[in-house]
Write a protein that holds these residues in place. Structure first.
Motif, PDB file in Angstrom:
ATOM      1  N   MET A   6       0.826  -1.205   0.000  1.00 31.03           N
ATOM      2  CA  MET A   6       0.000   0.000   0.000  1.00 31.03           C
ATOM      3  C   MET A   6       0.862   1.258   0.000  1.00 31.03           C
ATOM      4  SD  MET A   6      -2.923  -1.098   2.764  1.00 31.03           S
ATOM      5  CE  MET A   6      -3.625   0.545   2.785  1.00 31.03           C
ATOM      6  N   ARG A   7       1.911   1.243   0.783  1.00 30.48           N
ATOM      7  CA  ARG A   7       2.814   2.391   0.855  1.00 30.48           C
ATOM      8  C   ARG A   7       3.477   2.648  -0.488  1.00 30.48           C
ATOM      9  NH1 ARG A   7       7.932   1.916   1.570  1.00 30.48           N
ATOM     10  NH2 ARG A   7       7.759  -0.138   2.572  1.00 30.48           N
ATOM     11  N   LEU A   8       4.009   1.599  -1.095  1.00 31.37           N
ATOM     12  CA  LEU A   8       4.674   1.753  -2.387  1.00 31.37           C
ATOM     13  C   LEU A   8       3.672   2.130  -3.477  1.00 31.37           C
ATOM     14  CD1 LEU A   8       7.228   1.572  -4.059  1.00 31.37           C
ATOM     15  CD2 LEU A   8       6.849  -0.886  -4.300  1.00 31.37           C
ATOM     16  N   GLY A   9       2.465   1.577  -3.399  1.00 24.90           N
ATOM     17  CA  GLY A   9       1.445   1.926  -4.381  1.00 24.90           C
ATOM     18  C   GLY A   9       1.103   3.402  -4.340  1.00 24.90           C
ATOM     19  N   LEU A  10       1.017   3.955  -3.130  1.00 26.07           N
ATOM     20  CA  LEU A  10       0.726   5.379  -2.990  1.00 26.07           C
ATOM     21  C   LEU A  10       1.871   6.221  -3.526  1.00 26.07           C
ATOM     22  CD1 LEU A  10      -1.052   7.646  -1.986  1.00 26.07           C
ATOM     23  CD2 LEU A  10      -0.138   7.305   0.315  1.00 26.07           C
ATOM     24  N   VAL A  11       3.099   5.813  -3.243  1.00 27.81           N
ATOM     25  CA  VAL A  11       4.270   6.526  -3.754  1.00 27.81           C
ATOM     26  C   VAL A  11       4.261   6.537  -5.285  1.00 27.81           C
ATOM     27  CG1 VAL A  11       6.779   6.371  -4.011  1.00 27.81           C
ATOM     28  CG2 VAL A  11       5.752   6.199  -1.744  1.00 27.81           C
ATOM     29  N   CYS A  12       3.999   5.389  -5.883  1.00 26.67           N
ATOM     30  CA  CYS A  12       3.989   5.281  -7.346  1.00 26.67           C
ATOM     31  C   CYS A  12       2.842   6.094  -7.953  1.00 26.67           C
ATOM     32  CB  CYS A  12       3.890   3.826  -7.769  1.00 26.67           C
ATOM     33  SG  CYS A  12       5.375   2.860  -7.399  1.00 26.67           S
ATOM     34  N   LEU A  13       1.697   6.135  -7.252  1.00 23.75           N
ATOM     35  CA  LEU A  13       0.580   6.952  -7.732  1.00 23.75           C
ATOM     36  C   LEU A  13       0.961   8.418  -7.768  1.00 23.75           C
ATOM     37  CD1 LEU A  13      -2.392   7.391  -8.500  1.00 23.75           C
ATOM     38  CD2 LEU A  13      -2.931   7.450  -6.049  1.00 23.75           C
ATOM     39  N   VAL A  14       1.610   8.903  -6.723  1.00 22.22           N
ATOM     40  CA  VAL A  14       2.044  10.303  -6.684  1.00 22.22           C
ATOM     41  C   VAL A  14       3.079  10.568  -7.774  1.00 22.22           C
ATOM     42  CG1 VAL A  14       3.283  12.025  -5.309  1.00 22.22           C
ATOM     43  CG2 VAL A  14       1.514  10.612  -4.251  1.00 22.22           C
ATOM     44  N   ALA A  15       4.016   9.647  -7.953  1.00 22.72           N
ATOM     45  CA  ALA A  15       5.052   9.816  -8.979  1.00 22.72           C
ATOM     46  C   ALA A  15       4.444   9.911 -10.370  1.00 22.72           C
ATOM     47  CB  ALA A  15       6.046   8.663  -8.907  1.00 22.72           C
ATOM     48  N   ALA A  16       3.404   9.115 -10.611  1.00 20.47           N
ATOM     49  CA  ALA A  16       2.759   9.118 -11.930  1.00 20.47           C
ATOM     50  C   ALA A  16       1.771  10.269 -12.082  1.00 20.47           C
ATOM     51  CB  ALA A  16       2.040   7.788 -12.154  1.00 20.47           C
ATOM     52  N   GLU A  49      12.489   0.432  -4.269  1.00 20.25           N
ATOM     53  CA  GLU A  49      11.262   1.215  -4.213  1.00 20.25           C
ATOM     54  C   GLU A  49      11.439   2.552  -4.925  1.00 20.25           C
ATOM     55  OE1 GLU A  49       9.470  -0.536   0.015  1.00 20.25           O
ATOM     56  OE2 GLU A  49      10.090   1.569  -0.132  1.00 20.25           O
ATOM     57  N   ALA A  50      12.594   3.161  -4.756  1.00 16.37           N
ATOM     58  CA  ALA A  50      12.871   4.420  -5.457  1.00 16.37           C
ATOM     59  C   ALA A  50      12.887   4.209  -6.958  1.00 16.37           C
ATOM     60  CB  ALA A  50      14.203   4.989  -4.988  1.00 16.37           C
ATOM     61  N   LEU A  51      13.388   3.049  -7.388  1.00 17.38           N
ATOM     62  CA  LEU A  51      13.419   2.735  -8.817  1.00 17.38           C
ATOM     63  C   LEU A  51      12.005   2.585  -9.367  1.00 17.38           C
ATOM     64  CD1 LEU A  51      15.201   2.133 -11.249  1.00 17.38           C
ATOM     65  CD2 LEU A  51      15.231  -0.272 -10.568  1.00 17.38           C
ATOM     66  N   TYR A  52      11.117   1.954  -8.594  1.00 14.43           N
ATOM     67  CA  TYR A  52       9.711   1.849  -9.005  1.00 14.43           C
ATOM     68  C   TYR A  52       9.089   3.237  -9.149  1.00 14.43           C
ATOM     69  CZ  TYR A  52       9.274  -3.232  -8.406  1.00 14.43           C
ATOM     70  OH  TYR A  52       9.385  -4.602  -8.537  1.00 14.43           O
ATOM     71  N   ALA A  53       9.332   4.093  -8.157  1.00 11.75           N
ATOM     72  CA  ALA A  53       8.781   5.447  -8.207  1.00 11.75           C
ATOM     73  C   ALA A  53       9.306   6.208  -9.418  1.00 11.75           C
ATOM     74  CB  ALA A  53       9.126   6.199  -6.918  1.00 11.75           C
ATOM     75  N   LEU A  54      10.592   6.080  -9.683  1.00 16.54           N
ATOM     76  CA  LEU A  54      11.204   6.741 -10.831  1.00 16.54           C
ATOM     77  C   LEU A  54      10.615   6.222 -12.132  1.00 16.54           C
ATOM     78  CD1 LEU A  54      13.360   8.761 -11.748  1.00 16.54           C
ATOM     79  CD2 LEU A  54      15.020   6.892 -11.724  1.00 16.54           C
ATOM     80  N   ALA A  55      10.393   4.903 -12.210  1.00 17.26           N
ATOM     81  CA  ALA A  55       9.819   4.303 -13.418  1.00 17.26           C
ATOM     82  C   ALA A  55       8.400   4.815 -13.666  1.00 17.26           C
ATOM     83  CB  ALA A  55       9.826   2.782 -13.293  1.00 17.26           C
ATOM     84  N   PHE A  56       7.602   4.918 -12.604  1.00 16.37           N
ATOM     85  CA  PHE A  56       6.240   5.423 -12.762  1.00 16.37           C
ATOM     86  C   PHE A  56       6.248   6.900 -13.159  1.00 16.37           C
ATOM     87  CE2 PHE A  56       4.801   1.522 -10.896  1.00 16.37           C
ATOM     88  CZ  PHE A  56       3.461   1.412 -11.259  1.00 16.37           C
ATOM     89  N   PHE A  57       7.161   7.664 -12.573  1.00 13.91           N
ATOM     90  CA  PHE A  57       7.270   9.081 -12.923  1.00 13.91           C
ATOM     91  C   PHE A  57       7.633   9.244 -14.399  1.00 13.91           C
ATOM     92  CE2 PHE A  57      10.240  12.650 -13.555  1.00 13.91           C
ATOM     93  CZ  PHE A  57       9.374  13.706 -13.324  1.00 13.91           C
ATOM     94  N   VAL A  62       6.255  10.064 -20.313  1.00  8.14           N
ATOM     95  CA  VAL A  62       6.251   9.589 -21.705  1.00  8.14           C
ATOM     96  C   VAL A  62       4.826   9.571 -22.245  1.00  8.14           C
ATOM     97  CG1 VAL A  62       6.703   7.595 -23.194  1.00  8.14           C
ATOM     98  CG2 VAL A  62       8.383   8.260 -21.471  1.00  8.14           C
ATOM     99  N   PHE A  63       3.883   9.117 -21.415  1.00 13.21           N
ATOM    100  CA  PHE A  63       2.472   9.127 -21.793  1.00 13.21           C
ATOM    101  C   PHE A  63       2.010  10.541 -22.123  1.00 13.21           C
ATOM    102  CE2 PHE A  63      -1.844   9.916 -20.108  1.00 13.21           C
ATOM    103  CZ  PHE A  63      -2.589   9.164 -21.004  1.00 13.21           C
ATOM    104  N   LEU A  64       2.382  11.503 -21.299  1.00 13.30           N
ATOM    105  CA  LEU A  64       2.017  12.897 -21.520  1.00 13.30           C
ATOM    106  C   LEU A  64       2.659  13.438 -22.789  1.00 13.30           C
ATOM    107  CD1 LEU A  64       0.449  15.177 -20.024  1.00 13.30           C
ATOM    108  CD2 LEU A  64       2.631  15.854 -19.018  1.00 13.30           C
ATOM    109  N   LEU A  65       3.907  13.084 -22.985  1.00 12.43           N
ATOM    110  CA  LEU A  65       4.657  13.538 -24.150  1.00 12.43           C
ATOM    111  C   LEU A  65       4.033  13.017 -25.448  1.00 12.43           C
ATOM    112  CD1 LEU A  65       7.332  14.709 -25.405  1.00 12.43           C
ATOM    113  CD2 LEU A  65       8.325  12.467 -24.988  1.00 12.43           C
TER     114      LEU A  65
END
Length: 417
Positions: A7-17, A109-117, A122-125
């Motif tokens: 749950m914690r990592l999911g929230l982090v990735c949601l914010v990053a994305a 976990e930081a790598l996951y966040a970076l990947a989602f960000f 890329v999606f926006l671009l």
């Protein structure tokens, strides 16, 4: 609230994305993130690793101090309380940085966040390129998506973001685990730069793009030739000016607007409005240099000073004109000269922390920092929604990745010894 690491990592990735998605998602996710970080900090039995970034890094301390100072200035603000509280809420986005550093526990976990960000960017671009070629994009919610090609925000915001993304992909390509991903990062970087110079018409985006390319060239030059880098920005600017018609047209408009304002100070044009805002802001700072006028007071002070000059002045409202389109002057009006020093200190803390990190992440982070500083010279990029959230999230994710990567290297070294 956060009962499992998932749950914690999911929230982090949601914010990053989220900063590549709509403003509604950004707003909801960052509030949840800050609440989750507070729960982690206030609960009992947390380990030293939970708060290690807060104890060893300066950025989260300065980010927290910024929010505290703006909240404290409510005691003397000249703004209506609803406007003042709204301003403090806007600067609450600074808490996203320490929240990310608290909730991201490992390099993985930081790598996951970076990947989602990066994935969301890329999606926006690609969405912007589709709009440019008149391909229907059902998820584009911007008011002028079909004419300005911005997907969720404005062409100004997305132009700046694209320039930053170009730099981040360029520097982080060294972290790609395979050759195809290495070259894919280069392609994305070129597409993002093209997004700025071809698709969008934001002039601040052009300046940020020139700054990003100039900084990349500076770092690519051997040490003994770096003195020549002082000539790089103007050369890059000239190449861009004469190579892209849209860029030339937009800067020609600036020249004409400034010339008109110089002969007749009538703030009707975009440049004229900015110059008038800046001139009045300097006067407001000079009147209250020590403590400023408090959070959210820019509109109140601008209207007050303009009425002294022109009693028939039509008052601006805080909703549509809440800032002078210049972050340094905005902080000066609200917090005095000390506010400008606080903003410089915040930037300095980021630079200090980044320079202690691994090379690719450090270069990417310093590029984001330079982009933020350039943006703040011509816009209130930290005060504004979406673009301010983008900068806070991108810096938070990069700082978290750099911090945990450094920890990993230090751990491996200690084991070897």
């Amino acid at each position: 609230m956060i009962k499992t690491p998932g749950m914690r990592l999911g929230l982090v990735c949601l914010v990053a994305a989220s900063v590549g998605l709509s403003l509604a998602i950004v707003s909801i996710s960052k509030v949840l993130l800050v609440i989750a970080a507070l729960v982690v900090l206030l609960r009992g039995g947390r380990s030293a690793a939970d708060v290690a970034p807060l104890q060893t890094m300066w950025t989260p301390r300065l980010a927290t101090l910024v929010v505290f100072v703006f909240a404290f200035s409510l005691l003397w603000t000249t703004a209506p309380m609803d406007s003042a509280l709204g301003a403090v809420g806007k600067y609450g986005k600074f808490l996203v940085i320490p929240a990310l550093l608290v909730l991201i526990r490992t390099r993985q976990e930081a790598l996951y966040a970076l990947a989602f960000f990066l994935g969301a960017q890329v999606f926006l671009l690609l969405s912007a390129w589709l709009l440019y070629f008149h391909v229907p994009v059902p998820w584009a919610t911007a008011n002028m998506a079909k004419t300005s090609y911005a997907v969720f925000s404005s062409y100004l915001d997305q132009g700046i973001m694209s320039a930053v993304v170009a730099a981040v992909f360029w520097h982080l390509k060294a972290l790609a685990p395979t050759r195809p991903l290495f070259f894919a990062a280069i392609v994305v970087s070129i597409l993002a730069l093209g997004n700025v110079l071809i698709v969008f018409s934001g002039r601040t985006g052009y300046l940020v793009a020139v700054a990003m390319v100039s900084l990349a060239i500076f770092w690519a030059l051997p040490g003994k030739y770096r003195f020549a880098s002082v000539f790089v920005p103007p050369l890059i600017a000239l190449v861009v000016f004469f190579s892209f018609d849209k860029v030339a047209q937009r800067f020609s408009v600036i020249k004409a607007e400034i010339s008109t304002y110089s002969s007749k100070p009538d703030p009707l044009s975009s440049s004229g409005v900015r110059l008038n805002f800046w001139k009045t802001s300097v006067r407001a700072i000079a009147e209250k240099p020590l403590m400023g006028s408090g959070a959210g007071s820019w509109v109140t002070e601008f209207n007050r000073i303009e009425r002294l000059k022109t009693p028939a002045h039509k008052s601006l409202d805080s909703y549509s004109h809440g800032n002078p389109h210049q972050e340094f002057l905005l902080w000066g009006v609200q917090l005095g000269v000390g506010g400008i020093f606080l903003l410089f200190s915040f930037f300095g803390s980021i630079l200090f922390d980044l320079r202690k990190m691994g090379h690719p992440v450090s270069l990417a982070g310093q590029s984001v920092l330079l982009a933020l500083i350039v943006s703040c010279l011509f816009n209130s990029s930290l005060y504004d929604a979406y673009i301010g959230d983008f900068f806070c999230v991108s810096l938070g994710v990069l700082l978290a990745y750099g911090f945990h990567s450094r920890e990993t290297v230090q751990g491996m070294t200690s084991v070897d010894v």
